[in-house]
Design a protein around this motif. Sequence first.
Motif, mmCIF file in Angstrom:
data_model
loop_
_atom_site.group_PDB
_atom_site.id
_atom_site.type_symbol
_atom_site.label_atom_id
_atom_site.label_comp_id
_atom_site.label_asym_id
_atom_site.label_seq_id
_atom_site.Cartn_x
_atom_site.Cartn_y
_atom_site.Cartn_z
ATOM 1 N N UNK A 147 0.830 -1.200 0.000
ATOM 2 C CA UNK A 147 0.000 0.000 0.000
ATOM 3 C C UNK A 147 0.867 1.254 0.000
ATOM 4 N N UNK A 148 2.009 1.174 0.658
ATOM 5 C CA UNK A 148 2.886 2.341 0.751
ATOM 6 C C UNK A 148 3.699 2.571 -0.518
ATOM 7 N N UNK A 149 3.491 1.751 -1.545
ATOM 8 C CA UNK A 149 4.101 2.021 -2.854
ATOM 9 C C UNK A 149 3.287 3.024 -3.648
ATOM 10 N N UNK A 150 2.098 3.399 -3.154
ATOM 11 C CA UNK A 150 1.251 4.385 -3.820
ATOM 12 C C UNK A 150 1.610 5.789 -3.358
ATOM 13 N N UNK A 151 1.151 6.762 -4.104
ATOM 14 C CA UNK A 151 1.299 8.153 -3.690
ATOM 15 C C UNK A 151 0.118 8.614 -2.850
ATOM 16 N N UNK A 152 -1.064 8.080 -3.146
ATOM 17 C CA UNK A 152 -2.282 8.408 -2.400
ATOM 18 C C UNK A 152 -3.028 7.109 -2.140
ATOM 19 N N UNK A 153 -3.520 6.943 -0.911
ATOM 20 C CA UNK A 153 -4.344 5.789 -0.549
ATOM 21 C C UNK A 153 -5.644 6.330 0.024
ATOM 22 N N UNK A 154 -6.780 5.921 -0.549
ATOM 23 C CA UNK A 154 -8.070 6.460 -0.147
ATOM 24 C C UNK A 154 -8.959 5.425 0.517
ATOM 25 N N UNK A 165 0.179 9.827 0.983
ATOM 26 C CA UNK A 165 -0.915 10.614 1.549
ATOM 27 C C UNK A 165 -2.152 9.735 1.689
ATOM 28 N N UNK A 166 -2.729 9.689 2.876
ATOM 29 C CA UNK A 166 -3.950 8.913 3.110
ATOM 30 C C UNK A 166 -5.126 9.873 3.256
ATOM 31 N N UNK A 167 -6.228 9.567 2.566
ATOM 32 C CA UNK A 167 -7.400 10.453 2.606
ATOM 33 C C UNK A 167 -8.669 9.625 2.832
ATOM 34 N N UNK A 168 -9.659 10.253 3.425
ATOM 35 C CA UNK A 168 -11.014 9.707 3.490
ATOM 36 C C UNK A 168 -11.833 10.405 2.421
ATOM 37 N N UNK A 169 -12.398 9.630 1.511
ATOM 38 C CA UNK A 169 -13.119 10.197 0.365
ATOM 39 C C UNK A 169 -14.355 9.333 0.096
ATOM 40 N N UNK A 170 -15.445 9.572 0.812
ATOM 41 C CA UNK A 170 -16.624 8.712 0.665
ATOM 42 C C UNK A 170 -17.192 8.750 -0.750
ATOM 43 N N UNK A 171 -17.487 7.589 -1.284
ATOM 44 C CA UNK A 171 -18.037 7.495 -2.626
ATOM 45 C C UNK A 171 -19.516 7.885 -2.596
ATOM 46 N N UNK A 172 -19.970 8.491 -3.666
ATOM 47 C CA UNK A 172 -21.367 8.895 -3.749
ATOM 48 C C UNK A 172 -22.014 8.397 -5.022
ATOM 49 N N UNK A 173 -23.179 8.919 -5.316
ATOM 50 C CA UNK A 173 -23.931 8.550 -6.512
ATOM 51 C C UNK A 173 -24.273 9.824 -7.284
ATOM 52 N N UNK A 215 -12.241 14.755 -5.805
ATOM 53 C CA UNK A 215 -11.414 14.827 -4.604
ATOM 54 C C UNK A 215 -10.209 13.899 -4.729
ATOM 55 N N UNK A 216 -10.445 12.673 -5.205
ATOM 56 C CA UNK A 216 -9.341 11.726 -5.278
ATOM 57 C C UNK A 216 -8.327 12.148 -6.350
ATOM 58 N N UNK A 217 -8.809 12.511 -7.514
ATOM 59 C CA UNK A 217 -7.897 12.873 -8.608
ATOM 60 C C UNK A 217 -7.114 14.130 -8.258
ATOM 61 N N UNK A 218 -7.728 15.088 -7.578
ATOM 62 C CA UNK A 218 -6.994 16.270 -7.134
ATOM 63 C C UNK A 218 -5.866 15.876 -6.178
ATOM 64 N N UNK A 219 -6.148 14.933 -5.276
ATOM 65 C CA UNK A 219 -5.104 14.465 -4.357
ATOM 66 C C UNK A 219 -3.999 13.757 -5.129
ATOM 67 N N UNK A 220 -4.385 12.986 -6.148
ATOM 68 C CA UNK A 220 -3.391 12.262 -6.949
ATOM 69 C C UNK A 220 -2.510 13.218 -7.735
#
Length: 456
Positions: free
Chosen positions: A179-186, A221-229, A448-453
């Motif tokens: 998991x720590x091989x990523x730049x962002x983990x959501x 970077x670890x983020x909380x990014x709840x998925x929506x519809x 939100x996720x793509x901005x973090x990426x």
Amino acid sequence: MARLVIVSNRVPPPRAGRGGASAGGLAVALQSFVAPGTLWFGWSGRVVDKPSGKPRVVEGQGVSYATIDLGSDDYDRFYVGFANSSLWPLLHFRLGLMRYRREDFEGYLAVNAGFADVLLKMLRPDDMVWVHDYHLIPLAAAMRERGFTGRIGFFLHIPFVPASVLEALPPARDLLLALCAHDVVGFQTQTHLSDFLDCARRFSGFAVEGQEVVTNGRRVRAIADPIGIDAQGFARVAARAAGTAYIQRVRESLLGRSLAISAERLDYSKGLPNRFEGFARLLARFPQHHRKISLLQIAARSREDVAEYQALRRELDRLAGDINGRFSQFDWMPLRYMTQTVARTKLAGLFRIAHIGLVTPLRDGMNLVAKEFVAAQDPADPGVLILSQFAGAAEELTHAVMVNPYDPDAIAEAMSTALEMSLEERQERHAVLRRAVFDVTAARYCNVFVDALKGH
């Protein structure tokens, strides 16, 4: 401009995310976000004797969908074995159902390495890669080993677990390092995010600073990014579907009774036996509701080659027969249980006319059915959402009627409360829920996720 590359275990066929029966939550959430030029890569869903290792590419509205097949041994070890017999039960807090074999973990790593080999041949140096879900945790590490230095993000759609649970898995440290091989983990919720950071601190040996894990040469970077519809879109579909011949047939079959509905894959994480028992307790303890309610349970079959799912289906068949045998009358069958897949457009119409949405998983990363039920309702006469406190959606949908899904009596009492709730209270609860669902949309989740990426 950097190209977005999406990687997931299964790749939706073009147009599958717009309401087809096969469209899952990931496909629905991302389909409206992907732009022309996007590459979506993953497993085709096919198991063959001799996979070629060459991707099959289909173009759809400017998006390239690239898939590869799996061999039978890879399927058994990667998919049936480690992913769904080790990781899935572990990350849903079901240690008693977890089965671990070293050869399965080796197969899991080998398939991810094979994915990396194929994907790297398709990548450009400035591509951003967004990897999805537990099947592909080691993919980024395999890509780094092969020299890819671009941005890679990972999103976990299911729960993460505390360290005391994760340590039961023998290769827990290996997965955390991957998991720590990523730049962002959501993650879906703040709780899952906090558990990840705690596990990283305890198992990886890396430092944790705020919401970042400091590795050898990388800050994750670890983020909380709840998925929506797409709440507005789903609401429109539900309103239209309520007038169709299909929904009219359902209305007529109810004979004026209230409809309670549950809809999900047939999976032991969804709390289906507990829910059936809760409905039985409702009928046993609250006879005033006899002949006034029908529960429609849609549980689409899945993973039928996994023994635990076969046993669950047999148990539900028995429970459904027992409930209807005990409580049915000649003109009333209280439980309607079906295992066919239902198209999302029809589900939207069913949600629209339902008085109760019963969403009681034992553990869930988010649960988009809860959000879809809220979006589908008529604000002038809304139904009541009964929600498990262990669904990720519970952090946002605080005005649902919350239950502990392990307590069938609590489910029974919540259903009785919902059936007797005044219109004014239903409207007040729904107004708050609706705001939450319309604010945290699929588009917001993606942005939100793509901005973090991108490093913003």
